[in-house]
Design an enzyme around this catalytic site. Sequence first.
Site, mmCIF file in Angstrom:
data_model
loop_
_atom_site.group_PDB
_atom_site.id
_atom_site.type_symbol
_atom_site.label_atom_id
_atom_site.label_comp_id
_atom_site.label_asym_id
_atom_site.label_seq_id
_atom_site.Cartn_x
_atom_site.Cartn_y
_atom_site.Cartn_z
ATOM 1 N N HIS A 34 24.058 0.151 -41.093
ATOM 2 C CA HIS A 34 24.169 0.232 -42.072
ATOM 3 C C HIS A 34 25.012 -0.956 -42.936
ATOM 4 O O HIS A 34 24.850 -1.125 -43.637
ATOM 5 C CB HIS A 34 23.781 2.059 -42.543
ATOM 6 C CG HIS A 34 22.915 2.325 -43.194
ATOM 7 N ND1 HIS A 34 22.530 3.360 -43.457
ATOM 8 C CD2 HIS A 34 22.115 2.140 -41.117
ATOM 9 C CE1 HIS A 34 20.802 4.040 -43.064
ATOM 10 N NE2 HIS A 34 20.913 3.471 -42.018
ATOM 11 N N HIS A 181 16.201 5.663 -32.660
ATOM 12 C CA HIS A 181 15.733 6.031 -32.991
ATOM 13 C C HIS A 181 15.174 7.560 -31.468
ATOM 14 O O HIS A 181 14.825 9.032 -31.932
ATOM 15 C CB HIS A 181 14.420 6.186 -33.758
ATOM 16 C CG HIS A 181 14.586 5.822 -35.406
ATOM 17 N ND1 HIS A 181 13.771 5.797 -36.000
ATOM 18 C CD2 HIS A 181 15.801 5.763 -36.187
ATOM 19 C CE1 HIS A 181 15.067 5.169 -37.377
ATOM 20 N NE2 HIS A 181 16.094 4.639 -37.038
ATOM 21 N N THR A 182 15.339 7.208 -30.615
ATOM 22 C CA THR A 182 15.403 7.329 -29.438
ATOM 23 C C THR A 182 16.414 9.180 -29.023
ATOM 24 O O THR A 182 16.905 9.700 -28.738
ATOM 25 C CB THR A 182 14.991 6.823 -28.038
ATOM 26 O OG1 THR A 182 14.774 7.737 -26.823
ATOM 27 C CG2 THR A 182 16.689 5.843 -27.980
ATOM 28 N N TRP A 223 13.862 12.651 -32.996
ATOM 29 C CA TRP A 223 12.711 12.265 -32.584
ATOM 30 C C TRP A 223 11.681 12.086 -31.072
ATOM 31 O O TRP A 223 10.977 12.214 -31.251
ATOM 32 C CB TRP A 223 12.689 10.444 -32.993
ATOM 33 C CG TRP A 223 13.148 10.275 -34.050
ATOM 34 C CD1 TRP A 223 11.652 9.760 -34.507
ATOM 35 C CD2 TRP A 223 13.980 9.903 -34.949
ATOM 36 N NE1 TRP A 223 12.196 9.440 -36.227
ATOM 37 C CE2 TRP A 223 13.644 9.282 -36.298
ATOM 38 C CE3 TRP A 223 15.167 10.393 -34.913
ATOM 39 C CZ2 TRP A 223 14.233 9.364 -37.429
ATOM 40 C CZ3 TRP A 223 15.895 10.100 -35.813
ATOM 41 C CH2 TRP A 223 15.990 9.182 -37.204
ATOM 42 N N THR A 224 13.171 12.608 -30.604
ATOM 43 C CA THR A 224 13.061 12.305 -28.926
ATOM 44 C C THR A 224 13.734 14.410 -28.772
ATOM 45 O O THR A 224 14.294 14.527 -29.144
ATOM 46 C CB THR A 224 13.197 11.620 -27.995
ATOM 47 O OG1 THR A 224 14.758 11.813 -28.553
ATOM 48 C CG2 THR A 224 12.727 10.599 -28.684
ATOM 49 N N ASP A 231 16.746 5.747 -23.937
ATOM 50 C CA ASP A 231 16.024 5.711 -22.771
ATOM 51 C C ASP A 231 14.757 5.049 -23.702
ATOM 52 O O ASP A 231 14.660 4.597 -24.944
ATOM 53 C CB ASP A 231 15.910 6.261 -21.453
ATOM 54 C CG ASP A 231 15.408 8.221 -22.903
ATOM 55 O OD1 ASP A 231 14.774 8.003 -23.784
ATOM 56 O OD2 ASP A 231 15.505 9.535 -22.295
ATOM 57 N N ASP A 253 7.865 4.566 -38.382
ATOM 58 C CA ASP A 253 8.511 4.930 -36.736
ATOM 59 C C ASP A 253 6.636 4.200 -36.251
ATOM 60 O O ASP A 253 6.162 4.209 -35.195
ATOM 61 C CB ASP A 253 8.729 6.476 -36.471
ATOM 62 C CG ASP A 253 9.828 6.175 -37.096
ATOM 63 O OD1 ASP A 253 11.014 5.270 -36.267
ATOM 64 O OD2 ASP A 253 10.570 7.477 -37.021
HETATM 65 C C1 HEM Z 1 13.208 0.454 -38.970
HETATM 66 C C2 HEM Z 1 13.412 1.066 -40.128
HETATM 67 C C3 HEM Z 1 14.370 2.233 -40.172
HETATM 68 C C4 HEM Z 1 14.150 2.755 -40.767
HETATM 69 C C5 HEM Z 1 13.463 2.827 -41.791
HETATM 70 C C6 HEM Z 1 15.254 3.807 -40.534
HETATM 71 C C7 HEM Z 1 15.811 5.251 -40.907
HETATM 72 C C8 HEM Z 1 16.018 6.522 -40.918
HETATM 73 C C9 HEM Z 1 16.346 7.813 -41.460
HETATM 74 C C10 HEM Z 1 16.096 8.063 -42.284
HETATM 75 C C11 HEM Z 1 17.494 8.200 -40.181
HETATM 76 C C12 HEM Z 1 17.995 10.039 -40.979
HETATM 77 C C13 HEM Z 1 19.373 9.966 -41.521
HETATM 78 C C14 HEM Z 1 19.261 10.717 -41.641
HETATM 79 O O1 HEM Z 1 19.461 11.935 -42.455
HETATM 80 O O2 HEM Z 1 20.770 11.265 -41.847
HETATM 81 C C15 HEM Z 1 17.427 7.626 -39.415
HETATM 82 C C16 HEM Z 1 18.360 8.074 -38.280
HETATM 83 C C17 HEM Z 1 19.151 7.183 -37.458
HETATM 84 N N1 HEM Z 1 18.884 5.870 -37.174
HETATM 85 FE FE1 HEM Z 1 17.459 4.661 -38.399
HETATM 86 N N2 HEM Z 1 15.949 3.799 -40.086
HETATM 87 C C18 HEM Z 1 14.999 2.221 -39.486
HETATM 88 C C19 HEM Z 1 16.167 1.863 -38.677
HETATM 89 C C20 HEM Z 1 16.711 1.635 -37.567
HETATM 90 C C21 HEM Z 1 17.696 0.630 -36.946
HETATM 91 C C22 HEM Z 1 16.754 -0.608 -36.924
HETATM 92 C C23 HEM Z 1 18.659 1.505 -36.285
HETATM 93 C C24 HEM Z 1 19.414 1.170 -34.300
HETATM 94 C C25 HEM Z 1 19.262 -0.252 -34.279
HETATM 95 C C26 HEM Z 1 18.313 3.328 -36.732
HETATM 96 C C27 HEM Z 1 19.588 4.041 -36.080
HETATM 97 C C28 HEM Z 1 19.839 5.520 -35.861
HETATM 98 C C29 HEM Z 1 20.463 6.201 -35.677
HETATM 99 C C30 HEM Z 1 21.259 6.554 -34.897
HETATM 100 C C31 HEM Z 1 20.100 7.349 -36.436
HETATM 101 C C32 HEM Z 1 20.204 9.092 -36.346
HETATM 102 C C33 HEM Z 1 21.812 8.914 -36.282
HETATM 103 C C34 HEM Z 1 22.675 10.585 -36.340
HETATM 104 O O3 HEM Z 1 21.999 11.568 -35.795
HETATM 105 O O4 HEM Z 1 23.324 10.518 -37.183
HETATM 106 N N3 HEM Z 1 17.597 3.144 -37.704
HETATM 107 N N4 HEM Z 1 17.150 5.998 -39.659
#
Ligand code: HEM
Length: 302
Positions: A34, A181-182, A223-224, A231, A253
């Site tokens: 972000h 999102h793994t 997600w997993t 992985d 997704d």
């Molecule tokens: C493709 C578009 C994407 C969308 C729409 C998206 C959306 C989201 C949303 C809604 C969450 C939940 C946030 C929360 O409630 O705390 C999330 C979590 C997360 N996203 Fe994405 N995301 C995207 C791409 C990415 C990318 C590019 C990465 C990193 C390379 C990423 C890594 C993560 C991770 C690791 C979490 C988990 C965070 C946690 O456990 O605190 N996401 N994402």
Amino acid sequence: MVVTKKDLLGARDSIDKILDEKNCGPFFVRLAWHDSGPHDASIKDPWPAAGGADGSIRFSAELEHGANAGLSGAVKLLEPVKEAFPAVSYADIYQMASARAIELAGGPTIDMKYGRLDTSSPDECPKEGNLPDAEAGPEGKFGGAGGTKSTEDKTGEGHLRKVFYRMGLDDEAIVALSGAHTFGRAYKDRSGLGAEKTKFTDGSKQMRADGKEASYTPGGSSWTEKWLIFDNSYFTTMPDEGADPELLKLTSDKVVFTDEGFKPFAEKFRDSQDDFFESYKKAHKALSELGSKFEPEEGITL
Ligand code: HEM
């Protein structure tokens, strides 16, 4: 203050300790993405006008963007690293914490470089709305509490392309990075998209890549099933109709497996973790350097 390799190695040790104690790797990956993701490659004005991995997310002006809900907690967790190693920029600390989180969770080793400069004022934060909507689509709602809903793109895939192409990334990178999102969870009180808790996040056993059992704050939807291990299970779980219904599948997704341009990559990554890791590490490196200014210009490798 000029950063040295010694400072960076010290910061890395501190980050590794935080990751080991808190099992907060996914939180750091989201923070780093972000910070860099609002980058707009079409803006040619001098740095940092185009936004990117420049530490600007530490300012409340940016942390308060809807899509960043909850990330102030990740900024706080990393503050002691900055205090102990002031020569290391926030931008480097955030990107390092993300890369280490992935490596220590069993993911690929990312060819990182350091020496990023930080923005120095909230006036340099990017505008709100550059990060993707999780639920963009015909009946979509925005995936970050209080954020702006995209009105131009009526399809999830159109929206994803618009956002990631603006950063200068391509379809392969979009699919590979979606595979992050793994790892981790979505929370009701952050994006609003997770459940209060599921059988995978209720405080019951979660294994780490080193075989240890992780303790974590219960809550949210993953997600997993093994969401502290990096992985290719995102790519095996998302298309599986028989996957546990408590696992999360956002519109963004789902399109990775339905769009004609994305699908071949998603299937390749489903069938081969090595192929996923190869693409992921390239895409992650690119993401971590979006809009960054390095000193020295070539960066510092560890
Ligand atoms: C493709 C578009 C994407 C969308 C729409 C998206 C959306 C989201 C949303 C809604 C969450 C939940 C946030 C929360 O409630 O705390 C999330 C979590 C997360 N996203 Fe994405 N995301 C995207 C791409 C990415 C990318 C590019 C990465 C990193 C390379 C990423 C890594 C993560 C991770 C690791 C979490 C988990 C965070 C946690 O456990 O605190 N996401 N994402």
